[in-house]
Design an enzyme around this catalytic site. Structure first.
Site, short mmCIF file in Angstrom:
data_model
loop_
_atom_site.label_atom_id
_atom_site.label_comp_id
_atom_site.label_asym_id
_atom_site.label_seq_id
_atom_site.Cartn_x
_atom_site.Cartn_y
_atom_site.Cartn_z
N ASP A 1 -3.53 8.31 -6.46
CA ASP A 1 -2.86 7.04 -6.15
C ASP A 1 -3.87 5.91 -6.10
O ASP A 1 -4.70 5.83 -5.19
CB ASP A 1 -2.14 7.19 -4.80
CG ASP A 1 -1.25 6.00 -4.48
OD1 ASP A 1 -1.34 4.97 -5.17
OD2 ASP A 1 -0.46 6.11 -3.52
N GLN B 1 4.57 -0.16 0.87
CA GLN B 1 4.69 -1.17 1.92
C GLN B 1 5.65 -0.68 3.01
O GLN B 1 5.39 -0.87 4.20
CB GLN B 1 5.22 -2.48 1.35
CG GLN B 1 5.51 -3.53 2.42
CD GLN B 1 6.15 -4.78 1.85
OE1 GLN B 1 5.50 -5.79 1.73
NE2 GLN B 1 7.42 -4.70 1.49
N TYR C 1 6.57 -3.08 -1.65
CA TYR C 1 6.08 -4.44 -1.86
C TYR C 1 6.79 -5.10 -3.04
O TYR C 1 6.82 -4.57 -4.15
CB TYR C 1 4.58 -4.40 -2.13
CG TYR C 1 3.88 -5.73 -2.08
CD1 TYR C 1 3.49 -6.28 -0.86
CD2 TYR C 1 3.57 -6.43 -3.24
CE1 TYR C 1 2.83 -7.48 -0.80
CE2 TYR C 1 2.90 -7.64 -3.19
CZ TYR C 1 2.53 -8.16 -1.97
OH TYR C 1 1.86 -9.37 -1.91
#
Length: 308
Positions: free
Chosen positions: A258, A173, A91
């Site tokens: 995460d 992403q 991203y």
């Protein structure tokens, strides 16, 4: 450090998919429309000053006919056609410079690195995750997923690429895009979704307040009237729904610390994945995941899958 479910529960976490009734019709129509224009792939030789690879500054016709850029990096002196890894970036990232992408060519693969439309290195400040979110037809990722499918079609046209051995890969992403392509292109040879973003949106947007998922929550904080509309749109783009349609061998990864792509959202997609699959779990890592260890695991996975 471990803020999400326990590993035992993660391995069983398989939430109900919020799948719209016209999911397949929506994506079939989207890709049919895109394919009315030729992919028109171009590969211009690029002087990278690198001795062991040939580099091509590539472009092709993506969503709405826009030109999408990428690098094609091919190991020099190895006879083709070669298996090719199509890489989707994280991203806010870009395709960067060719010398940043030498891992796959060093291992003997061709590598196509796709630039994500209109992110341009703005990092998590990009507003892409909420752009056009009021309807699936105008949502930003409709174009990105279409571009990603077209990237596979474009690279298959290059004489150095074995069209039957195209692998899709990416982190964050890029991992979410990888899942979408695996679900939309049934004959990709393998998928490597590393810490995939864009999965299990309802849990991801309510579990923690970290970018970029929190951009959705911040929008809804002000647009209280759009909650149902937004989740309806997101159901067309959720990695779980693509995973349920994907049949290619896949190696996932999740990291238990995460806070960008929470492990439960990764396991949600993994546990719905229809094809052969494996998962690498990095117990003490955050969004950096397994790093070089994950790369080694991916090489081993592709070797075992006969993709060398």
């Amino acid at each position: 450090m471990w803020f999400d479910y326990s590993l035992d529960k993660l391995r069983e976490y398989r939430p109900e998919r919020e799948e719209p009734a016209d999911f397949d019709r929506f994506w079939t129509a989207t890709l049919v429309e895109a394919r009315t224009a030729p992919v028109a792939a171009e590969f211009a030789p690029y002087d990278s000053r690198l001795a062991t690879v040939e580099v091509f500054d590539a472009s092709f016709a993506g969503y709405g006919g826009r030109r999408v850029r990428g690098w094609l990096i091919v190991p020099r002196g190895i006879g083709g056609p070669l298996p090719c890894v199509v890489t989707y970036v994280g991203y806010g990232g870009t395709r960067g410079r060719p010398h940043e992408w030498l891992f796959w060519s060093a291992a003997g693969y061709a590598n196509f690195v796709m630039e994500t439309w209109d992110q341009g290195g703005r990092g998590y400040d990009a507003d892409c995750v909420t752009r056009g979110i009021e309807a699936p037809e105008g949502y930003y990722y409709r174009g990105v997923y279409t571009d990603a499918v077209r990237a596979v079609e474009a690279v298959r046209s290059h004489p150095m690429v074995d069209a039957s051995r195209v692998i899709v890969a990416g982190g964050s992403q890029g991992g979410g895009i990888t899942l979408a392509v695996a679900g939309l292109v049934p004959d990709v040879a393998a998928a490597l979704p590393n810490l995939p973003f864009l999965c299990d949106f309802r849990r991801a947007t309510t579990l923690l307040d970290e970018a970029p998922y929190n951009q959705i929550g911040r929008m809804l904080k002000h647009r209280r009237d759009l909650v149902d509309t937004v989740y309806s749109t997101l159901s067309y783009f959720d990695g779980m729904n693509f995973a349920a349609r994907a049949m290619s061998p896949a190696l996932f990864s999740a990291a238990l610390a995460d806070r960008v792509t929470p492990p439960s959202t990764v396991f949600a997609a993994y546990n719905h994945y229809a094809g052969p699959k494996d998962m690498k779990v990095w117990q003490f890592n955050g969004h950096e995941g397994g790093g070089a260890f994950q790369q080694e695991a991916e090489l081993e996975f592709l070797e075992k899958s006969g993709l060398r």
